[in-house]
Design an enzyme around this catalytic site. Structure first.
Site, PDB file in Angstrom:
ATOM      1  N   ASP A  23      -5.098 -12.543   3.421  1.00 33.56           N
ATOM      2  CA  ASP A  23      -6.335 -12.025   3.994  1.00 33.56           C
ATOM      3  C   ASP A  23      -7.565 -12.275   3.119  1.00 33.56           C
ATOM      4  OD1 ASP A  23      -5.098 -10.282   2.240  1.00 33.56           O
ATOM      5  OD2 ASP A  23      -5.058  -8.579   3.617  1.00 33.56           O
TER       6      ASP A  23
ATOM      7  N   HIS B  78       0.805  -1.224   0.000  1.00 37.10           N
ATOM      8  CA  HIS B  78       0.000   0.000   0.000  1.00 37.10           C
ATOM      9  C   HIS B  78       0.841   1.280   0.000  1.00 37.10           C
ATOM     10  CE1 HIS B  78      -3.730  -2.120   0.407  1.00 37.10           C
ATOM     11  NE2 HIS B  78      -3.431  -2.634   1.587  1.00 37.10           N
TER      12      HIS B  78
ATOM     13  N   ASP C 132      -3.041 -10.558  -2.376  1.00 35.02           N
ATOM     14  CA  ASP C 132      -3.620 -10.000  -1.153  1.00 35.02           C
ATOM     15  C   ASP C 132      -5.058  -9.561  -1.450  1.00 35.02           C
ATOM     16  OD1 ASP C 132      -2.436  -8.574   1.633  1.00 35.02           O
ATOM     17  OD2 ASP C 132      -4.173  -7.532   0.764  1.00 35.02           O
TER      18      ASP C 132
ATOM     19  N   HIS D 112      -6.584  -7.005  -0.568  1.00 35.00           N
ATOM     20  CA  HIS D 112      -6.679  -5.570  -0.832  1.00 35.00           C
ATOM     21  C   HIS D 112      -5.894  -5.214  -2.092  1.00 35.00           C
ATOM     22  CE1 HIS D 112      -7.124  -6.046   3.604  1.00 35.00           C
ATOM     23  NE2 HIS D 112      -8.118  -5.212   3.410  1.00 35.00           N
TER      24      HIS D 112
HETATM   25 ZN   LIG Z   1      -4.440  -6.954   2.641  1.00 30.62          ZN
END
Ligand SMILES: [Zn+2]
Length: 313
Positions: free
Chosen positions: A248, A127, A164, A166
């Site tokens: 996740d 991120h 991931d 996200h």
């Molecule tokens: Zn994540």
């Protein structure tokens, strides 16, 4: 530390335990302990993740970003960089190990010391944008690894696959203009950080975003990878495959709503190894991103690394 010629290399360091988020934060020290415990019984080529030089961070971030983080490290307690992202006294050292582990893993795999390597460090990185730490991340670990492979080792093309849950907005930002890098991200949408629409393609048509609907499971993931990701990797023909390995998307994860199983992570790892065998001599560097249910994280990392280890031989 054991040395087993040709075995999968596992980079980690206890300094990763010194990056401490405030109480109740999901990106907790216990995550790294869970990963270490899950891999404890495996015969791996265990190496200490080195501290990276500034120059490695500066492959992807301006000096002002590094200086800002260094200046913000508190003497005690925490300092918040945003609502999700905090520094503790050990955070910069931990983050330098995470970058250093990724760089060393690229160096080792490209030197032929092993076909595959896994970097089990924290904080995660996908991120972190060029000038913005966010989403628990300080530096773009995997994007830095990509630029190390391209600019230091002179590879023509590298691909980054980010599974991931996200969107890897930071990796996308750091590689947006880099035509020698293909960035592929599958992620739940809508979900933090809000980016990752299929319409985001990169300046060189080098970004492939593949949103998944909340509640979708392993079958949808497998079809998506077979239909979209693997053909894109074949078209791009990378010289090295990098993986942002977040766990996740597991059904048990508290931060998201995909329903992948531990076996799905093993399947996906195996298929990525198939593609790496076909395209780039099996060379894979994978690094830990998210995964916040400790039991699911440990089991899923173990499944991922077991396949990488088997395929490294
Ligand atoms: Zn994540």
């Amino acid at each position: 530390m054991t040395k087993d010629e040709g075995a999968m290399i596992y980079f980690s360091h206890d300094d990763g335990l010194a990056h401490v988020n405030p109480p109740g934060h999901p990106e907790q020290v216990a995550r790294l302990e869970a990963v270490g415990a899950a891999l404890a019984g495996m015969d791996l080529d265990r190496r200490a993740a080195p501290l990276c030089d500034d120059a490695e961070i500066l492959r992807c971030h301006p000096r002002a970003h590094l200086d800002r983080i260094a200046a913000a490290v508190p003497a005690e307690g925490w300092r918040a960089l945003d609502a999700d992202t905090s520094l503790s006294p050990g955070s910069l050292t931990a983050a330098r190990r995470a970058v250093g582990g990724c760089v060393a893993a690229v160096d080792a795999v490209l030197a032929g010391e092993a076909k595959t390597a896994f970097v089990g460090c924290r904080p995660p990185g996908h991120h972190a944008e060029r000038e913005t730490p966010m989403g628990f991340c300080l530096f773009g670990n995997i994007a830095i690894a990509a630029m190390r492979a391209l600019d230091h080792h002179g590879l023509d093309r590298v691909a980054v696959v980010d599974f991931d849950v996200h969107h890897g907005n930071g990796t996308q930002d750091l590689l947006w203009d880099e035509g020698r890098a293909l960035f592929v991200s599958s992620h739940q949408m809508p979900l933090y950080p809000g980016t990752g629409a299929a319409s985001e393609r990169g300046a060189q048509d080098n970004v492939l975003n593949l949103p998944l609907a909340a509640g979708s499971g392993g079958e949808a993931m497998r079809a998506l990878y077979e239909d979209r990701v693997f053909p894109a990797l074949r078209d791009f023909a990378p010289d090295l495959l990098l993986i942002s390995a977040g766990f996740d998307a597991h059904a048990a994860d508290p931060l998201a709503g995909l329903n992948w199983s531990t076996a799905d992570f093993g399947w996906l790892t195996g298929r990525l190894c198939d593609l790496a065998d076909e395209l780039c001599g099996g060379r894979i560097v994978s690094t830990l991103e998210g995964g916040y249910d400790l039991q699911a994280l440990g089991a899923s990392v173990a499944a991922h690394v077991a396949v990488l280890k088997e395929r490294s031989a």
